[in-house]
Design a protein around this motif. Structure first.
Motif, short mmCIF file in Angstrom:
data_model
loop_
_atom_site.label_atom_id
_atom_site.label_comp_id
_atom_site.label_asym_id
_atom_site.label_seq_id
_atom_site.Cartn_x
_atom_site.Cartn_y
_atom_site.Cartn_z
N THR A 45 -4.93 15.73 -90.55
CA THR A 45 -6.16 15.97 -91.31
C THR A 45 -7.32 15.11 -90.79
OG1 THR A 45 -5.59 14.25 -92.94
CG2 THR A 45 -4.85 16.50 -93.39
N GLY A 46 -7.01 14.10 -89.99
CA GLY A 46 -8.04 13.21 -89.48
C GLY A 46 -8.31 12.03 -90.40
N SER A 47 -7.69 12.06 -91.59
CA SER A 47 -7.86 10.96 -92.55
C SER A 47 -6.51 10.52 -93.10
CB SER A 47 -8.77 11.41 -93.70
OG SER A 47 -10.05 11.76 -93.24
N ALA A 260 0.45 4.85 -81.39
CA ALA A 260 -0.60 3.83 -81.35
C ALA A 260 -0.10 2.43 -81.06
CB ALA A 260 -1.36 3.82 -82.68
N ASN A 261 1.16 2.13 -81.42
CA ASN A 261 1.60 0.73 -81.32
C ASN A 261 1.90 0.27 -79.90
OD1 ASN A 261 4.44 1.38 -80.76
ND2 ASN A 261 4.53 2.04 -82.89
N GLY A 262 2.18 1.20 -79.01
CA GLY A 262 2.37 0.84 -77.61
C GLY A 262 3.60 0.02 -77.32
N ASP A 401 -8.84 5.27 -89.00
CA ASP A 401 -8.82 6.70 -88.72
C ASP A 401 -9.87 7.09 -87.69
OD1 ASP A 401 -6.71 7.74 -90.30
OD2 ASP A 401 -7.93 7.61 -92.11
N HIS A 402 -11.03 6.44 -87.75
CA HIS A 402 -12.16 6.86 -86.91
C HIS A 402 -12.42 5.92 -85.73
CE1 HIS A 402 -12.79 9.00 -90.74
NE2 HIS A 402 -13.32 9.92 -89.98
N SER A 403 -11.64 4.85 -85.62
CA SER A 403 -11.78 3.95 -84.47
C SER A 403 -10.40 3.57 -83.96
CB SER A 403 -12.59 2.70 -84.87
OG SER A 403 -12.74 1.82 -83.78
N SER A 404 -9.88 2.44 -84.43
CA SER A 404 -8.52 2.03 -84.06
C SER A 404 -7.96 1.10 -85.12
CB SER A 404 -8.52 1.31 -82.71
OG SER A 404 -9.16 0.04 -82.82
N TYR A 405 -6.64 0.96 -85.15
CA TYR A 405 -5.99 0.09 -86.12
C TYR A 405 -6.50 -1.35 -85.99
CZ TYR A 405 -2.53 3.70 -87.28
OH TYR A 405 -1.90 4.84 -87.71
N ILE A 410 -11.65 -5.93 -88.66
CA ILE A 410 -12.97 -6.53 -88.87
C ILE A 410 -13.24 -6.71 -90.36
CG2 ILE A 410 -14.21 -4.32 -88.93
CD1 ILE A 410 -15.48 -7.52 -87.21
N VAL A 411 -12.63 -5.84 -91.18
CA VAL A 411 -12.82 -5.92 -92.64
C VAL A 411 -12.22 -7.22 -93.20
CG1 VAL A 411 -12.31 -4.83 -94.87
CG2 VAL A 411 -12.98 -3.42 -92.91
#
Length: 437
Positions: A45-47, A260-262, A401-405, A410-411
C-alpha cells in the motif's frame, strides 16, 4: 504497634504497585510486534509501516482521553478500586484483540483489533495513574520516590523484554498466511494475568496514602500550567515516550523487513526482529536495575544529562554507519540461543535501551518537584502526554515509508535533544513565588 501495621501496609502496597508496573508493560508492548502481522496484511500500500504502528498509536491515543479522568477516578474511588477498574478494562481490551482474529486478516479484522488496542490503552493509562504517584508518595518523594519508581521500572522492563520475544517466536517468519491466530497464546497469557491480578488485588487491603493533604476547602489560585518547569516537563514526557516506543518498534520492522535490513535474515526474520527488539527492553531492565541502587545518591537531573547525550550519540552513529557493516548478537530463536548477524545500526539502537531506562522517572520527578497541592492535577496531565508514544512512532514510520528506516531515527534524535535541554535548563523551577501549600 500502629507504626508496624502501617509499615506492613506500605510494603504490601509497594509490592502490589510493582506487579501492576509489569502488567502495564506487558499489554503496551503487545502492539508493536503484533503490528508486524498487520504490516504484512497491507503490504504494497506504500504505508505498510505506518499501518503496522497504528495499533500502538491507538493504545497510546487512549491516554489523551483518559489521562485527566483517570486522575479524577483516583480521587473519587481510591487507589485500590481504580487499579481494579484498570485491570478489568485491560481484560476486555485483550479479549477484543483476540476476537479480532475471528474476523480474518482484512479491514474488518483490523478495525476490531484497533478498537481492542484502544480499550487496552484505557487500562494501562488507569494503571499508570495509580502506580507512579503512589510509589512516589510511599517513598516520601525526592530521591527515595525516584528509587522506588526505578525498581518498578525494572519489572516493567522485564515484561517489556519478554513480550516482543514471545510474540516474535510465535510469528516466526511472516508469510501470506500469518494472522492474529498465530499470537493467541500470548493473548491467553494476558487474559490469565489480568484475571489472576484482579482476584489477588481484590483481597489485598491497601490503605490510600494522603494525596497532598488537600481537602474540599483547598483553594487553587493557579494550576500546574503556571510552572514553567512543569510545562516543559510535559513536552519532555510527550517526546520521551515516543522515543522509548519508536526506537524498538521501528527496529522490529527494520529487522523483519528482509529487503531492507541487508543482513540476510531471510529465515525467521520476524522472530529475530522480535528478539532484537526484546534485547532493547532487556537493556532497559538492566539500566533501571542499576539505577535503582544509585537513585538515592545521584540526582534526576544528572541522570538525564548523561543518558540523553549518550542516546544521541548512539542514534547518530546508527544513522551514519547504517548497514555498511554487520555484527553478531546473541538471540533466542525459539528453541535455543545462537549468534545472529544484524546490521551494526541495530546493535547501536539496542544500546539506547540503557539510556531510555531512567528517563521516565527522572522527568516525572523534575517536572512535579515543588508543585505541592498542584501535584495531583499534574499527574493527570502527565498521563495525557503519554499519547506521544503513539504519535511520534507514527511520524517516524511515515518517514520510514517515504525515505528509509534509518533516516526515520531523526525523530527520536530531535526528541532526545529537547530532553537534554530540559535537563540542563528547562527543569529549573523559576516560579517559586507561587504558593503551593
Amino acid at each position: 504497634m500502629e507504626n508496624n501495621t502501617k509499615q506492613q501496609g506500605n510494603i504490601i502496597a509497594i509490592i502490589t504497585m510493582m506487579f501492576l508496573f509489569a502488567m502495564i508493560s506487558f499489554v503496551t508492548n503487545l502492539a508493536a510486534p503484533i503490528g508486524v502481522i498487520w504490516k504484512n496484511v497491507f503490504q504494497g500500500t506504500g504505508s505498510e509501516n505506518m499501518i503496522g504502528m497504528l495499533g500502538n498509536a491507538m493504545n497510546f491515543l487512549a491516554y489523551l482521553f483518559m489521562g485527566i479522568p483517570a486522575g479524577k477516578l483516583l480521587t473519587k474511588i481510591g487507589y485500590k478500586n481504580t487499579a481494579l477498574t484498570g485491570i478489568a478494562t485491560g481484560f476486555v481490551g485483550v479479549l477484543i484483540q483476540f476476537i479480532s482474529g475471528k474476523f480474518g486478516a482484512d479491514v474488518s479484522g483490523f478495525a476490531v483489533y484497533l478498537f481492542g488496542a484502544f480499550i487496552s490503552g484505557f487500562a494501562v493509562c488507569i494503571l499508570n495513574t495509580v502506580v507512579n504517584p503512589m510509589l512516589n508518595l510511599l517513598g516520601g518523594g525526592g530521591n527515595r520516590g525516584n528509587q522506588l519508581n526505578l525498581i518498578g521500572g525494572t519489572l516493567n522492563s522485564l515484561a517489556g523484554t519478554l513480550t516482543p520475544m514471545l510474540v516474535g517466536a510465535l510469528i516466526g517468519t511472516v508469510t501470506a498466511t500469518t494472522k492474529m491466530a498465530n499470537v493467541n497464546m500470548v493473548l491467553f497469557i494476558a487474559l490469565g494475568v489480568f484475571a489472576t491480578a484482579f482476584v489477588v488485588l481484590f483481597f489485598i487491603p491497601i490503605a490510600d496514602p494522603e494525596m497532598g493533604k488537600t481537602t474540599s476547602d483547598t483553594v487553587f489560585e493557579h494550576s500546574p500550567w503556571a510552572f514553567r518547569h512543569f510545562v516543559l516537563g510535559t513536552i519532555a514526557i510527550f517526546v520521551y515516550v515516543g522515543v522509548e516506543i519508536g526506537i524498538p518498534g521501528t527496529l522490529n520492522f527494520y529487522i523483519s523487513d528482509t529487503s531492507a535490513n541487508g543482513a540476510g535474515l531471510m529465515e525467521n526474520a520476524a522472530a529475530i526482529g522480535g528478539f532484537v527488539a526484546g534485547t532493547y527492553w532487556f537493556l532497559m531492565l538492566v539500566g533501571r536495575f542499576i539505577a535503582s541502587f544509585i537513585g538515592g545518591r545521584v540526582s534526576s537531573r544528572s541522570m538525564m544529562i548523561v543518558t540523553t547525550v549518550a542516546g544521541m550519540a548512539f542514534i547518530v552513529l546508527a544513522m551514519l554507519l547504517g548497514k555498511s557493516s554487520t555484527v553478531s548478537m546473541p538471540v533466542f530463536t525459539g528453541t535455543t540461543f545462537k549468534m545472529v548477524v544484524v546490521p551494526i545500526a541495530a546493535l547501536l539502537l539496542v544500546l539506547c535501551g540503557l539510556c531510555t531506562s531512567v528517563m521516565w522517572s527522572c522527568i516525572f520527578n523534575l517536572a512535579t518537584e515543588g508543585l505541592g497541592k498542584y501535584s495531583a492535577a499534574a499527574s493527570g496531565i502527565f498521563m495525557m502526554m503519554v499519547v506521544g508514544g503513539g504519535l511520534l512512532p507514527l511520524a517516524q514510520n511515515f518517514i520510514a515509508d517515504h525515505s528509509s528506516y534509518l533516516f526515520s531515527y531523526i525523530v527520536p534524535l530531535v526528541a532526545l535533544a529537547f530532553m537534554c535541554y530540559y535537563a540542563l535548563i528547562g527543569s529549573k523551577n523559576v516560579n517559586k513565588d507561587i504558593p503551593v501549600d
